[in-house]
Design a protein around this motif. Sequence first.
Motif, mmCIF file in Angstrom:
data_model
loop_
_atom_site.group_PDB
_atom_site.id
_atom_site.type_symbol
_atom_site.label_atom_id
_atom_site.label_comp_id
_atom_site.label_asym_id
_atom_site.label_seq_id
_atom_site.Cartn_x
_atom_site.Cartn_y
_atom_site.Cartn_z
ATOM 1 N N LEU A 158 5.693 3.809 -6.408
ATOM 2 C CA LEU A 158 6.395 5.071 -6.668
ATOM 3 C C LEU A 158 5.892 5.710 -7.958
ATOM 4 C CD1 LEU A 158 10.108 4.241 -5.733
ATOM 5 C CD2 LEU A 158 8.447 5.567 -4.403
ATOM 6 N N ALA A 159 5.673 4.892 -8.980
ATOM 7 C CA ALA A 159 5.202 5.422 -10.264
ATOM 8 C C ALA A 159 3.822 6.054 -10.117
ATOM 9 C CB ALA A 159 5.181 4.310 -11.312
ATOM 10 N N GLU A 160 2.927 5.384 -9.394
ATOM 11 C CA GLU A 160 1.584 5.929 -9.195
ATOM 12 C C GLU A 160 1.629 7.177 -8.318
ATOM 13 O OE1 GLU A 160 -2.533 6.487 -9.332
ATOM 14 O OE2 GLU A 160 -1.161 5.342 -10.611
ATOM 15 N N ALA A 161 2.485 7.164 -7.296
ATOM 16 C CA ALA A 161 2.596 8.332 -6.422
ATOM 17 C C ALA A 161 3.101 9.546 -7.189
ATOM 18 C CB ALA A 161 3.533 8.020 -5.262
ATOM 19 N N ARG A 162 4.104 9.347 -8.027
ATOM 20 C CA ARG A 162 4.625 10.465 -8.824
ATOM 21 C C ARG A 162 3.546 10.984 -9.757
ATOM 22 N NH1 ARG A 162 5.984 11.991 -13.386
ATOM 23 N NH2 ARG A 162 5.472 9.972 -14.301
ATOM 24 N N ALA A 163 2.751 10.079 -10.345
ATOM 25 C CA ALA A 163 1.669 10.493 -11.240
ATOM 26 C C ALA A 163 0.614 11.311 -10.499
ATOM 27 C CB ALA A 163 1.024 9.263 -11.882
ATOM 28 N N ARG A 164 0.492 11.102 -9.196
ATOM 29 C CA ARG A 164 -0.475 11.858 -8.390
ATOM 30 C C ARG A 164 0.116 13.144 -7.827
ATOM 31 N NH1 ARG A 164 -4.237 7.756 -4.784
ATOM 32 N NH2 ARG A 164 -4.499 6.096 -6.340
ATOM 33 N N GLY A 165 1.352 13.443 -8.169
ATOM 34 C CA GLY A 165 1.939 14.709 -7.766
ATOM 35 C C GLY A 165 2.866 14.669 -6.583
ATOM 36 N N ALA A 166 3.148 13.489 -6.041
ATOM 37 C CA ALA A 166 4.066 13.401 -4.908
ATOM 38 C C ALA A 166 5.487 13.756 -5.350
ATOM 39 C CB ALA A 166 4.045 11.993 -4.316
ATOM 40 N N THR A 167 6.203 14.444 -4.479
ATOM 41 C CA THR A 167 7.590 14.817 -4.780
ATOM 42 C C THR A 167 8.592 14.166 -3.833
ATOM 43 O OG1 THR A 167 7.435 16.811 -3.414
ATOM 44 C CG2 THR A 167 6.878 17.031 -5.760
ATOM 45 N N VAL A 168 8.093 13.503 -2.795
ATOM 46 C CA VAL A 168 8.968 12.772 -1.883
ATOM 47 C C VAL A 168 8.227 11.522 -1.415
ATOM 48 C CG1 VAL A 168 8.205 14.051 0.158
ATOM 49 C CG2 VAL A 168 10.419 12.898 0.190
ATOM 50 N N ALA A 169 8.962 10.402 -1.335
ATOM 51 C CA ALA A 169 8.390 9.143 -0.867
ATOM 52 C C ALA A 169 9.083 8.728 0.415
ATOM 53 C CB ALA A 169 8.549 8.056 -1.925
ATOM 54 N N THR A 170 8.317 8.138 1.336
ATOM 55 C CA THR A 170 8.868 7.693 2.618
ATOM 56 C C THR A 170 8.457 6.251 2.884
ATOM 57 O OG1 THR A 170 6.947 8.386 3.927
ATOM 58 C CG2 THR A 170 8.685 10.031 3.562
ATOM 59 N N ILE A 171 9.214 5.602 3.766
ATOM 60 C CA ILE A 171 8.860 4.268 4.230
ATOM 61 C C ILE A 171 9.558 4.022 5.554
ATOM 62 C CG2 ILE A 171 10.750 3.078 3.038
ATOM 63 C CD1 ILE A 171 8.731 0.774 2.486
ATOM 64 N N GLY A 172 8.915 3.299 6.453
ATOM 65 C CA GLY A 172 9.526 2.947 7.723
ATOM 66 C C GLY A 172 10.001 1.505 7.704
ATOM 67 N N SER A 173 11.105 1.242 8.384
ATOM 68 C CA SER A 173 11.630 -0.121 8.452
ATOM 69 C C SER A 173 12.434 -0.295 9.723
ATOM 70 C CB SER A 173 12.516 -0.417 7.237
ATOM 71 O OG SER A 173 13.172 -1.667 7.365
ATOM 72 N N MET A 174 12.366 -1.484 10.304
ATOM 73 C CA MET A 174 13.273 -1.787 11.391
ATOM 74 C C MET A 174 14.702 -1.837 10.822
ATOM 75 S SD MET A 174 11.245 -1.951 13.922
ATOM 76 C CE MET A 174 10.087 -0.867 13.064
ATOM 77 N N PRO A 175 15.686 -1.339 11.553
ATOM 78 C CA PRO A 175 17.059 -1.316 11.038
ATOM 79 C C PRO A 175 17.539 -2.706 10.636
ATOM 80 C CG PRO A 175 16.886 0.041 13.009
ATOM 81 C CD PRO A 175 15.588 -0.687 12.883
ATOM 82 N N GLY A 176 18.090 -2.791 9.424
ATOM 83 C CA GLY A 176 18.684 -4.030 8.950
ATOM 84 C C GLY A 176 17.725 -5.023 8.343
ATOM 85 N N SER A 220 0.831 -1.207 0.000
ATOM 86 C CA SER A 220 0.000 0.000 0.000
ATOM 87 C C SER A 220 0.859 1.248 0.000
ATOM 88 C CB SER A 220 -0.905 0.025 1.238
ATOM 89 O OG SER A 220 -1.685 -1.127 1.339
ATOM 90 N N ALA A 221 0.216 2.353 -0.263
ATOM 91 C CA ALA A 221 0.827 3.673 -0.129
ATOM 92 C C ALA A 221 -0.296 4.676 0.085
ATOM 93 C CB ALA A 221 1.647 4.044 -1.352
ATOM 94 N N GLU A 222 0.059 5.826 0.632
ATOM 95 C CA GLU A 222 -0.894 6.922 0.757
ATOM 96 C C GLU A 222 -0.215 8.190 0.281
ATOM 97 O OE1 GLU A 222 -3.882 8.799 4.064
ATOM 98 O OE2 GLU A 222 -1.739 8.959 4.437
ATOM 99 N N VAL A 223 -0.925 8.966 -0.515
ATOM 100 C CA VAL A 223 -0.408 10.242 -1.015
ATOM 101 C C VAL A 223 -1.201 11.367 -0.382
ATOM 102 C CG1 VAL A 223 0.017 11.695 -3.025
ATOM 103 C CG2 VAL A 223 0.287 9.207 -3.204
ATOM 104 N N ARG A 224 -0.512 12.218 0.364
ATOM 105 C CA ARG A 224 -1.115 13.426 0.946
ATOM 106 C C ARG A 224 -0.215 14.595 0.585
ATOM 107 N NH1 ARG A 224 -5.295 13.287 4.638
ATOM 108 N NH2 ARG A 224 -6.018 11.164 5.057
ATOM 109 N N GLY A 225 -0.758 15.479 -0.241
ATOM 110 C CA GLY A 225 0.053 16.597 -0.706
ATOM 111 C C GLY A 225 1.243 16.095 -1.497
ATOM 112 N N GLU A 226 2.437 16.503 -1.072
ATOM 113 C CA GLU A 226 3.645 16.111 -1.798
ATOM 114 C C GLU A 226 4.283 14.846 -1.254
ATOM 115 O OE1 GLU A 226 6.296 19.382 -3.297
ATOM 116 O OE2 GLU A 226 5.304 20.484 -1.684
ATOM 117 N N VAL A 227 3.691 14.263 -0.212
ATOM 118 C CA VAL A 227 4.299 13.104 0.446
ATOM 119 C C VAL A 227 3.555 11.822 0.083
ATOM 120 C CG1 VAL A 227 5.017 12.079 2.637
ATOM 121 C CG2 VAL A 227 4.959 14.568 2.373
ATOM 122 N N ALA A 228 4.319 10.815 -0.319
ATOM 123 C CA ALA A 228 3.774 9.475 -0.533
ATOM 124 C C ALA A 228 4.461 8.538 0.445
ATOM 125 C CB ALA A 228 4.026 9.013 -1.964
#
Length: 260
Positions: A218-236, A185-193
């Motif tokens: 990422l491709a769909e987020a960019r098409a929706r106008g996002a300019t930065v993408a983020t993701i959380g992960s446990m280290p390693g 999944s992803a969520e796009v709010r403003g410039e953030v995906a």
Amino acid sequence: MRTAEEIARLEEARQVQGFASIAPESIRVAGGIACFAGPGSWCNVVMGIGLAGPVKAEELDQIEAFYAGRGVPIRMELSPYVDAGLLPMLAARKFVLTRFENLLARELAADEDPLAGAALPQGIVVRKVLPDEEERFIEVSSSGFRPEGEPMSDADREVSLRMMKNPRSICVMAWAGDEAVGAGSAEVRGEVAALFGTSVLPAWRRRGIQQALIRARLAEARARGATVATIGSMPGEPTERNVQRVGFRVVCTRVHLERA
């Protein structure tokens, strides 16, 4: 290019707004949000607090009152940019550190094609989820976050359905013929995906499917106008390594706290 702090604050704001839209119960407090969906739900969390300045003792009292009698621990996710006075206040209330989480991000250029030069694994098709595939998507995307064979709770199923129906959401699945083998999944709010909720079935791992799911979102987020993408992960963890291969970098480390 945005600084690490700018990206971290954008993502915290997105999380607060996103959880407000899907949590069955929530309160806005201390610049953030406290949410509840049901016993054991991933939606039971406090986030975004302490970024707008000092947190008052009365605001922490409000959080404790919100969770009182619900039979769940109070879980908090804190940015490294919270007001410094918040940590000793939480320590005095017997909150303990449970884990670290890296926030990774990458810029999305307007002329970028995240799918360019990236061939799909042989026999795999990645596409958006259709309305009659919602239940299958929830099962596959959540499979990596619970023990194999353990059913998903009703509370988490409800929250996941709310997330899917949010018009800001992007939900994709990887298919091998008629079998759904991965989802994310992803969520796009403003410039953030924000990318999240990615799982690949055990028998289909180490084939490049997770990267294909990342690139599709990422491709769909960019098409929706996002300019930065983020993701959380446990280290390693594998997620961290996979997203670093497509240009993500660690921008900060968040802490998870809990009080029983």
